[in-house]
Design a protein around this motif. Sequence first.
Motif, mmCIF file in Angstrom:
data_model
loop_
_atom_site.group_PDB
_atom_site.id
_atom_site.type_symbol
_atom_site.label_atom_id
_atom_site.label_comp_id
_atom_site.label_asym_id
_atom_site.label_seq_id
_atom_site.Cartn_x
_atom_site.Cartn_y
_atom_site.Cartn_z
ATOM 1 N N GLY A 33 63.152 52.642 -48.370
ATOM 2 C CA GLY A 33 64.292 52.745 -49.261
ATOM 3 C C GLY A 33 64.977 54.090 -49.401
ATOM 4 N N PHE A 34 66.280 54.025 -49.543
ATOM 5 C CA PHE A 34 67.103 55.219 -49.743
ATOM 6 C C PHE A 34 67.802 55.111 -51.081
ATOM 7 C CE2 PHE A 34 69.877 58.613 -49.047
ATOM 8 C CZ PHE A 34 71.191 58.204 -49.237
ATOM 9 N N HIS A 127 67.917 66.655 -51.588
ATOM 10 C CA HIS A 127 66.814 65.835 -51.081
ATOM 11 C C HIS A 127 66.366 66.394 -49.737
ATOM 12 C CE1 HIS A 127 66.784 62.632 -54.044
ATOM 13 N NE2 HIS A 127 68.090 62.464 -53.920
ATOM 14 N N SER A 128 65.084 66.415 -49.498
ATOM 15 C CA SER A 128 64.591 66.848 -48.194
ATOM 16 C C SER A 128 64.955 65.798 -47.145
ATOM 17 C CB SER A 128 63.080 67.057 -48.234
ATOM 18 O OG SER A 128 62.416 65.851 -48.574
ATOM 19 N N GLN A 199 63.607 55.124 -46.347
ATOM 20 C CA GLN A 199 62.188 55.483 -46.299
ATOM 21 C C GLN A 199 61.960 56.874 -46.871
ATOM 22 O OE1 GLN A 199 59.251 54.500 -45.667
ATOM 23 N NE2 GLN A 199 58.052 56.192 -44.839
ATOM 24 N N LEU A 200 62.888 57.771 -46.588
ATOM 25 C CA LEU A 200 62.719 59.149 -47.029
ATOM 26 C C LEU A 200 62.686 59.270 -48.543
ATOM 27 C CD1 LEU A 200 65.063 61.090 -44.567
ATOM 28 C CD2 LEU A 200 62.585 60.754 -44.425
ATOM 29 N N SER A 204 62.224 51.596 -50.721
ATOM 30 C CA SER A 204 61.639 50.403 -50.122
ATOM 31 C C SER A 204 60.179 50.228 -50.490
ATOM 32 C CB SER A 204 61.783 50.470 -48.616
ATOM 33 O OG SER A 204 61.686 49.236 -48.015
ATOM 34 N N SER A 205 59.495 51.343 -50.695
ATOM 35 C CA SER A 205 58.099 51.238 -51.140
ATOM 36 C C SER A 205 58.034 50.510 -52.474
ATOM 37 C CB SER A 205 57.484 52.636 -51.269
ATOM 38 O OG SER A 205 57.452 53.293 -50.032
ATOM 39 N N LYS A 206 58.991 50.824 -53.331
ATOM 40 C CA LYS A 206 59.048 50.122 -54.616
ATOM 41 C C LYS A 206 59.322 48.645 -54.408
ATOM 42 C CE LYS A 206 60.905 54.244 -56.928
ATOM 43 N NZ LYS A 206 62.082 54.828 -57.621
ATOM 44 N N VAL A 207 60.228 48.356 -53.488
ATOM 45 C CA VAL A 207 60.554 46.960 -53.203
ATOM 46 C C VAL A 207 59.358 46.236 -52.609
ATOM 47 C CG1 VAL A 207 62.003 45.445 -51.801
ATOM 48 C CG2 VAL A 207 63.009 47.407 -52.953
#
Length: 309
Positions: A33-34, A127-128, A199-200, A204-207
């Motif tokens: 996710g972005f 953001h990095s 992803q950065l 998406s991890s939350k999703v």
Amino acid sequence: MRLDDFDPNDVDVEDQRGKGGGFGGFGGFSGQGFQLGGGGLGLGTIALLMVGAWALGINPLSVLGLVSGAGQQGGQQAYAPAPQRAPVESGKDAASSCTVDAFSKESCNALSSLNKTWRTLFTARNHSFDKPRLVFYAQRGSSGCGAAQSAMGPFYCPADQGIYLDTDFYREMEQKLGAGGQFARDYVIAHEYGHHVQQLLGTSSKVNRLQQANPDQANPLSVRLELQADCYAGVWAARNKDRMEAGDMESGLNAAHQIGDDVLLKAAGRTPVEAAFTHGSSEQRMRWLRKGLETGDPGQCDTFKASSL
């Protein structure tokens, strides 16, 4: 699009063509996710319709009746035979890997432009940023998510931040899906890149956690993730609109239409069932790509609002 030639010092490229690919377990190809006012991404391949088919190593286009199952070797070969090309050793530098053929160079040109565009966006928001790796393979290869097979179509692997591409997919897009043109191909790379930028930032991890906690919402969440990737592809194009040529927007929107879940199912003689969609309908994909194209603002790509679909 009239993109500049790629900068070999600003693209991370791996070439697995001419190298025997692995047949490891097919990993979870979920995009990540972005969030610059937006949500996340999802299952990371343009051609995804049936994850089960992929898991079995079956070409989903064959399952849908869009290509013949004949000619597949144990379910591994995805497309009709393409003209022979000289093998490329893995480990070649970007300049060599990106100039194997016209499709490779196009892909690297798009990658270089995407790196510049998203690096600027990330930097402006403190953001990095890490650029992804573009991995070319022919029919089969290996990724941090398991085996790479042409039947999967282009995909993003979050485990190694790689965009995996068998350029024969572009021929299949034009010949079987009626989605030709350079910008249609650029859209493919830009969509997968959307998975990377998400992803950065971890959306998406939350999703993914939501999908695990609510399995009945897995497909609807995947649709929202994928539509956001389409929007992000449009954002990149909008921020390079001085490079766009007549017909580019139409080419991209046609590609989005042709890979809508409903159109692919209808083409296969099947009745579209919205509950089974993983990438969104043609109307949805075109609408969100257009939104990115018209606004150039990733903050407008929030497909997770209740009313967004």
